[in-house]
Motif scaffolding. Sequence first.
Motif, PDB file in Angstrom:
ATOM      1  N   ASN A 226       0.822  -1.195   0.000  1.00 56.13           N
ATOM      2  CA  ASN A 226       0.000   0.000   0.000  1.00 56.13           C
ATOM      3  C   ASN A 226       0.862   1.254   0.000  1.00 56.13           C
ATOM      4  OD1 ASN A 226      -2.596  -1.026  -0.078  1.00 56.13           O
ATOM      5  ND2 ASN A 226      -2.679  -1.364   2.126  1.00 56.13           N
ATOM      6  N   SER A 227       0.311   2.314  -0.558  1.00 52.07           N
ATOM      7  CA  SER A 227       0.859   3.648  -0.468  1.00 52.07           C
ATOM      8  C   SER A 227      -0.344   4.567  -0.387  1.00 52.07           C
ATOM      9  CB  SER A 227       1.701   3.986  -1.698  1.00 52.07           C
ATOM     10  OG  SER A 227       0.891   4.094  -2.842  1.00 52.07           O
ATOM     11  N   ILE A 268     -10.105  -1.787  10.394  1.00 56.97           N
ATOM     12  CA  ILE A 268      -9.538  -2.671  11.422  1.00 56.97           C
ATOM     13  C   ILE A 268      -8.100  -3.046  11.061  1.00 56.97           C
ATOM     14  CG2 ILE A 268      -9.693  -4.981  12.433  1.00 56.97           C
ATOM     15  CD1 ILE A 268     -12.773  -4.664  12.223  1.00 56.97           C
ATOM     16  N   GLU A 269      -7.863  -3.321   9.771  1.00 56.70           N
ATOM     17  CA  GLU A 269      -6.520  -3.698   9.323  1.00 56.70           C
ATOM     18  C   GLU A 269      -5.551  -2.528   9.466  1.00 56.70           C
ATOM     19  OE1 GLU A 269      -3.696  -6.425   7.686  1.00 56.70           O
ATOM     20  OE2 GLU A 269      -5.628  -6.617   8.711  1.00 56.70           O
ATOM     21  N   TYR A 270      -5.997  -1.316   9.140  1.00 48.01           N
ATOM     22  CA  TYR A 270      -5.120  -0.148   9.289  1.00 48.01           C
ATOM     23  C   TYR A 270      -4.782   0.093  10.763  1.00 48.01           C
ATOM     24  CZ  TYR A 270      -6.505   0.930   4.456  1.00 48.01           C
ATOM     25  OH  TYR A 270      -6.728   0.871   3.105  1.00 48.01           O
ATOM     26  N   ILE A 271      -5.752  -0.090  11.640  1.00 52.27           N
ATOM     27  CA  ILE A 271      -5.500   0.080  13.072  1.00 52.27           C
ATOM     28  C   ILE A 271      -4.516  -0.976  13.563  1.00 52.27           C
ATOM     29  CG2 ILE A 271      -6.545  -0.057  15.369  1.00 52.27           C
ATOM     30  CD1 ILE A 271      -9.100   1.152  14.122  1.00 52.27           C
ATOM     31  N   ARG A 272      -4.716  -2.207  13.110  1.00 51.27           N
ATOM     32  CA  ARG A 272      -3.821  -3.298  13.522  1.00 51.27           C
ATOM     33  C   ARG A 272      -2.375  -3.023  13.133  1.00 51.27           C
ATOM     34  NH1 ARG A 272      -1.532  -7.891  11.714  1.00 51.27           N
ATOM     35  NH2 ARG A 272      -2.218  -7.541   9.564  1.00 51.27           N
ATOM     36  N   GLN A 275      -1.478   2.092  10.828  1.00 47.61           N
ATOM     37  CA  GLN A 275      -1.521   2.981   9.667  1.00 47.61           C
ATOM     38  C   GLN A 275      -2.753   3.893   9.765  1.00 47.61           C
ATOM     39  OE1 GLN A 275      -1.540  -0.089   6.602  1.00 47.61           O
ATOM     40  NE2 GLN A 275       0.649   0.197   6.221  1.00 47.61           N
ATOM     41  N   TYR A 276      -2.756   4.744  10.772  1.00 51.01           N
ATOM     42  CA  TYR A 276      -3.953   5.538  11.063  1.00 51.01           C
ATOM     43  C   TYR A 276      -4.242   6.559   9.971  1.00 51.01           C
ATOM     44  CZ  TYR A 276      -3.149   3.396  15.596  1.00 51.01           C
ATOM     45  OH  TYR A 276      -2.942   2.476  16.591  1.00 51.01           O
ATOM     46  N   ILE A 281      -7.491   8.515   4.387  1.00 50.01           N
ATOM     47  CA  ILE A 281      -7.430   8.377   2.931  1.00 50.01           C
ATOM     48  C   ILE A 281      -8.611   7.570   2.427  1.00 50.01           C
ATOM     49  CG2 ILE A 281      -6.102   7.355   1.041  1.00 50.01           C
ATOM     50  CD1 ILE A 281      -3.570   8.034   2.691  1.00 50.01           C
ATOM     51  N   LEU A 282      -8.963   6.496   3.128  1.00 49.14           N
ATOM     52  CA  LEU A 282     -10.114   5.676   2.748  1.00 49.14           C
ATOM     53  C   LEU A 282     -11.402   6.502   2.786  1.00 49.14           C
ATOM     54  CD1 LEU A 282     -11.516   2.985   2.109  1.00 49.14           C
ATOM     55  CD2 LEU A 282     -11.470   2.480   4.560  1.00 49.14           C
TER      56      LEU A 282
END
Length: 305
Positions: A226-227, A268-272, A275-276, A281-282
């Motif tokens: 990801n970027s 949930i994946e970004y928090i894990r 990558q807040y 961005i989402l």
Amino acid sequence: MIKVSVITVNFNQPSVTEALLSSLIEVNDYQELEVIVVDNGSEVNKTREWAVQYPTVKFIRSEDNLGFAGGNNLGIKAALGDFLLFINNDTEVTAHLIAGMVGYMEERPKVGMLSPKIHYFDEPGIIQYAGYTAMNFVTARNRCVGQFEEDKGQYDELVGETGYIHGAAMMVRRQAIEMAGPMPENYFLYYEEFDWVEAIKRAGFEIHVNNNLLIHHKESVSVGRNSPLKTYFMNRNRILFVRRNATWYQYLLFCFYFMGLVMPRNIIEYIRKGQYSYIKILIRAMSWHLFNAPNSEYLGFTQRK
């Protein structure tokens, strides 16, 4: 003999583009060819130097990065061929590729777009593409046939209609472009070739794959990190593709699916992963659709120079 225009876009990868040009000159066995390189706002402009080094090649310079579609559309405006072959600059052709694609499309006038089988360049014998399944517009997902498999000839008989072509190597009939229009530029990155397929199908043409023809692609097997840029456009454009091409009830079901499953799962994946910033961005990618029409050229992400 049918004239073919080969169009490729360079963005800050001069040595990669030069390797492609060498393969077109030294490996390709099709003679009725014009090669067009669009430099898409690279930091270093090598078009003048290249014009001396490759006198038979047309070079076009854009001072701005116009995105994948915008760069290729500049090439379309300059192209004289009856068939246009769009190939990524990080590909290298095989000897019979272009002649084989031309012969296939000449024999089948209803074919508007054609892709060959694609192997990963750095992983000899490993398939990247051997066709696509149809799109599920409720989930905006489909499957790339054969990807990551060792090529043992298992898809050699898979020749004919396919769900979608692959943007790294696609031959398009000029008549199909004239009827469906050029590549849509409001995507900038990702999904534009899928949208183009839908437009060309609506114009009455078929989309084919021929797995007896081969090109090598230097994209890594492990690509996909990801970027911010990729996260934004993959999510924005996934929604945009459905808005532009699905029925209203498919789009409604997709919205429930995306909001109820995809968005919570990604957050949930970004928090894990800590990558807040990706959560913003989402949300930004989704909120674009609240204020913009499906044909809006506003990208919502600062990328053009």
